[in-house]
Design an enzyme around this catalytic site. Sequence first.
Site, PDB file in Angstrom:
ATOM      1  N   MET A  30     -14.256  11.148   7.055  1.00 43.65           N
ATOM      2  CA  MET A  30     -15.419  11.946   7.665  1.00 43.65           C
ATOM      3  C   MET A  30     -14.473  12.763   8.760  1.00 43.65           C
ATOM      4  O   MET A  30     -15.058  13.502   9.448  1.00 43.65           O
ATOM      5  CB  MET A  30     -16.194  11.281   8.482  1.00 43.65           C
ATOM      6  CG  MET A  30     -17.016  10.188   7.566  1.00 43.65           C
ATOM      7  SD  MET A  30     -18.777   9.961   8.359  1.00 43.65           S
ATOM      8  CE  MET A  30     -18.259   8.936   9.574  1.00 43.65           C
ATOM      9  N   GLY A  31     -13.302  12.984   8.309  1.00 42.69           N
ATOM     10  CA  GLY A  31     -12.304  13.903   9.071  1.00 42.69           C
ATOM     11  C   GLY A  31     -11.940  13.283  10.320  1.00 42.69           C
ATOM     12  O   GLY A  31     -12.029  12.151  10.715  1.00 42.69           O
ATOM     13  N   LEU A  33      -8.811  13.209  11.471  1.00 37.06           N
ATOM     14  CA  LEU A  33      -7.762  12.239  10.853  1.00 37.06           C
ATOM     15  C   LEU A  33      -6.897  11.717  11.517  1.00 37.06           C
ATOM     16  O   LEU A  33      -6.395  12.267  12.667  1.00 37.06           O
ATOM     17  CB  LEU A  33      -7.040  12.965   9.553  1.00 37.06           C
ATOM     18  CG  LEU A  33      -8.129  13.493   8.659  1.00 37.06           C
ATOM     19  CD1 LEU A  33      -7.398  14.209   7.420  1.00 37.06           C
ATOM     20  CD2 LEU A  33      -8.879  12.544   8.111  1.00 37.06           C
ATOM     21  N   HIS A  37      -6.006   7.143   8.190  1.00 41.10           N
ATOM     22  CA  HIS A  37      -6.452   8.059   6.990  1.00 41.10           C
ATOM     23  C   HIS A  37      -4.990   8.429   6.317  1.00 41.10           C
ATOM     24  O   HIS A  37      -4.944   8.604   5.130  1.00 41.10           O
ATOM     25  CB  HIS A  37      -7.108   9.484   7.466  1.00 41.10           C
ATOM     26  CG  HIS A  37      -8.408   8.980   8.277  1.00 41.10           C
ATOM     27  ND1 HIS A  37      -8.554   9.414   9.423  1.00 41.10           N
ATOM     28  CD2 HIS A  37      -9.657   8.479   7.744  1.00 41.10           C
ATOM     29  CE1 HIS A  37      -9.778   9.144   9.815  1.00 41.10           C
ATOM     30  NE2 HIS A  37     -10.244   8.686   8.835  1.00 41.10           N
ATOM     31  N   ARG A 148      -9.133  -0.967   4.736  1.00 40.35           N
ATOM     32  CA  ARG A 148      -9.906  -2.437   4.822  1.00 40.35           C
ATOM     33  C   ARG A 148     -10.101  -2.471   6.227  1.00 40.35           C
ATOM     34  O   ARG A 148     -11.192  -3.628   6.566  1.00 40.35           O
ATOM     35  CB  ARG A 148      -8.854  -3.499   4.612  1.00 40.35           C
ATOM     36  CG  ARG A 148      -8.695  -3.633   2.967  1.00 40.35           C
ATOM     37  CD  ARG A 148      -7.555  -4.586   2.760  1.00 40.35           C
ATOM     38  NE  ARG A 148      -7.848  -5.934   3.158  1.00 40.35           N
ATOM     39  CZ  ARG A 148      -7.325  -6.997   2.330  1.00 40.35           C
ATOM     40  NH1 ARG A 148      -6.693  -6.962   1.447  1.00 40.35           N
ATOM     41  NH2 ARG A 148      -7.622  -8.368   2.918  1.00 40.35           N
ATOM     42  N   GLN A 153     -17.509  -1.864   3.637  1.00 39.38           N
ATOM     43  CA  GLN A 153     -17.796  -0.913   2.857  1.00 39.38           C
ATOM     44  C   GLN A 153     -16.818  -0.761   1.538  1.00 39.38           C
ATOM     45  O   GLN A 153     -17.209  -0.415   0.459  1.00 39.38           O
ATOM     46  CB  GLN A 153     -17.326   0.550   3.756  1.00 39.38           C
ATOM     47  CG  GLN A 153     -17.121   1.894   2.837  1.00 39.38           C
ATOM     48  CD  GLN A 153     -16.822   2.933   3.993  1.00 39.38           C
ATOM     49  OE1 GLN A 153     -17.741   3.482   4.620  1.00 39.38           O
ATOM     50  NE2 GLN A 153     -15.699   3.482   3.968  1.00 39.38           N
ATOM     51  N   SER A 185      -9.044   4.409  14.813  1.00 41.07           N
ATOM     52  CA  SER A 185     -10.561   5.019  14.400  1.00 41.07           C
ATOM     53  C   SER A 185     -10.592   6.303  14.830  1.00 41.07           C
ATOM     54  O   SER A 185     -10.251   6.623  16.276  1.00 41.07           O
ATOM     55  CB  SER A 185     -11.458   3.871  15.125  1.00 41.07           C
ATOM     56  OG  SER A 185     -12.819   4.525  15.126  1.00 41.07           O
ATOM     57  N   SER A 186     -11.512   7.146  14.213  1.00 37.15           N
ATOM     58  CA  SER A 186     -11.833   8.361  14.757  1.00 37.15           C
ATOM     59  C   SER A 186     -12.710   8.141  16.149  1.00 37.15           C
ATOM     60  O   SER A 186     -12.658   9.278  17.107  1.00 37.15           O
ATOM     61  CB  SER A 186     -12.785   9.290  13.714  1.00 37.15           C
ATOM     62  OG  SER A 186     -11.823   9.468  12.558  1.00 37.15           O
TER      63      SER A 186
HETATM   64  P1  AMP Z   1     -13.597   7.557   8.035  1.00 34.34           P
HETATM   65  O1  AMP Z   1     -13.328   8.668   8.266  1.00 34.34           O
HETATM   66  O2  AMP Z   1     -13.997   6.470   9.419  1.00 34.34           O
HETATM   67  O3  AMP Z   1     -15.057   7.419   7.461  1.00 34.34           O
HETATM   68  O4  AMP Z   1     -12.700   6.712   7.200  1.00 34.34           O
HETATM   69  C1  AMP Z   1     -12.387   7.115   6.075  1.00 34.34           C
HETATM   70  C2  AMP Z   1     -11.502   6.049   5.508  1.00 34.34           C
HETATM   71  O5  AMP Z   1     -10.382   5.557   6.098  1.00 34.34           O
HETATM   72  C3  AMP Z   1     -12.216   4.526   5.119  1.00 34.34           C
HETATM   73  O6  AMP Z   1     -11.695   4.137   4.048  1.00 34.34           O
HETATM   74  C4  AMP Z   1     -11.830   3.946   6.223  1.00 34.34           C
HETATM   75  O7  AMP Z   1     -11.783   2.622   6.227  1.00 34.34           O
HETATM   76  C5  AMP Z   1     -10.409   4.269   6.455  1.00 34.34           C
HETATM   77  N1  AMP Z   1      -9.705   4.081   7.788  1.00 34.34           N
HETATM   78  C6  AMP Z   1     -10.280   4.503   8.876  1.00 34.34           C
HETATM   79  N2  AMP Z   1      -9.481   3.899  10.007  1.00 34.34           N
HETATM   80  C7  AMP Z   1      -8.478   3.071   9.420  1.00 34.34           C
HETATM   81  C8  AMP Z   1      -7.447   2.051   9.856  1.00 34.34           C
HETATM   82  N3  AMP Z   1      -7.324   2.139  11.019  1.00 34.34           N
HETATM   83  N4  AMP Z   1      -6.569   1.729   9.007  1.00 34.34           N
HETATM   84  C9  AMP Z   1      -6.976   1.873   7.443  1.00 34.34           C
HETATM   85  N5  AMP Z   1      -7.978   2.633   6.913  1.00 34.34           N
HETATM   86  C10 AMP Z   1      -8.604   3.051   7.909  1.00 34.34           C
END
Ligand code: AMP
Length: 292
Positions: A30-31, A33, A37, A148, A153, A185-186
């Site tokens: 979802m950007g 980044l 990501h 993970r 998800q 986390s975003s």
């Molecule tokens: P999102 O942009 O939050 O929807 O995440 C996109 C992808 O990045 C998803 O597969 C998330 O599980 C992964 N992701 C987000 N944060 C992390 C993190 N800290 N470590 C590993 N993968 C992540």
Amino acid sequence: MRVLRSAAEFRQACDDARAQVGSLGLVPTMGALHEGHLALVREAQRHAGRVAVTIFVNPTQFGPKEDFTRYPRALERDVALCGAAGAELVFAPPVEEMYPPGDATRVRVTGLTEHLCGASRPHHFEGVTTVVTKLFAVAGPCVAVFGRKDYQQWKVIERMVRDLLLPVRVVGHPIVREADGLALSSRNVYLTADERARALALPRALSRAAARFVAGERRVGELLPSVRRELEGAALTIDYARFSDVETLTPFAEDAILPERALLALAVFAGSTRLIDNLVVGEEPAPLPDEA
Ligand code: AMP
């Protein structure tokens, strides 16, 4: 680096990639980044000759009171980061491209979606599986990498790919953390300095539970209360704290004895920001080994 806005252009670019280099890696995001990501992008490169990142803040996976409108958006910066990490394609469609006017179709995975985040966010996974199905339909055969961090998800998408016979190989990548243990986390940008400090109770609780598990404690009734105390002691509001089966995600009862591996999944609110974290005890190293 090519940035594509329409499904037709992205489909063509994916077909071209397979024709030219034989395989395509896909990283749906979802950007906004961050290093988590980008680790997925690098993982995708290990599996495929060309990597595409999709950037789409998907409205159908947000509840009516959630943060869809204020979710961070930073497309230009994201595109530069994708390029630096080695991705060659970015698909960043407008909402109307993913949800054509009159759109009336949803993809729903049953069972797995009822637990954990599914219980507190009723339509969330339906939104996720719907948009990811569309992304897979446009991208075509690929290796898709998921974090993970969103363990449920990842498992839901694995299930969906098997059930719908999609030509996609799903790879799960370990959680990427800050040096102090907080999972990237975003949504971390929403945290005040105080909330961010308190959020460290998440990796701490996981690590302490993992240490007791490794030392032989298998009773949910002994492990979970300490996890809850750790989180509540940091003034985090618990949405859930559960031990679950690593495949079915079914939570273990308070009087259960854990098997060799179990998912410890946590969701809390730090102020108004919802944070999730998890660890598979018996499989993964603790995020903070010194907390034992
Ligand atoms: P999102 O942009 O939050 O929807 O995440 C996109 C992808 O990045 C998803 O597969 C998330 O599980 C992964 N992701 C987000 N944060 C992390 C993190 N800290 N470590 C590993 N993968 C992540």
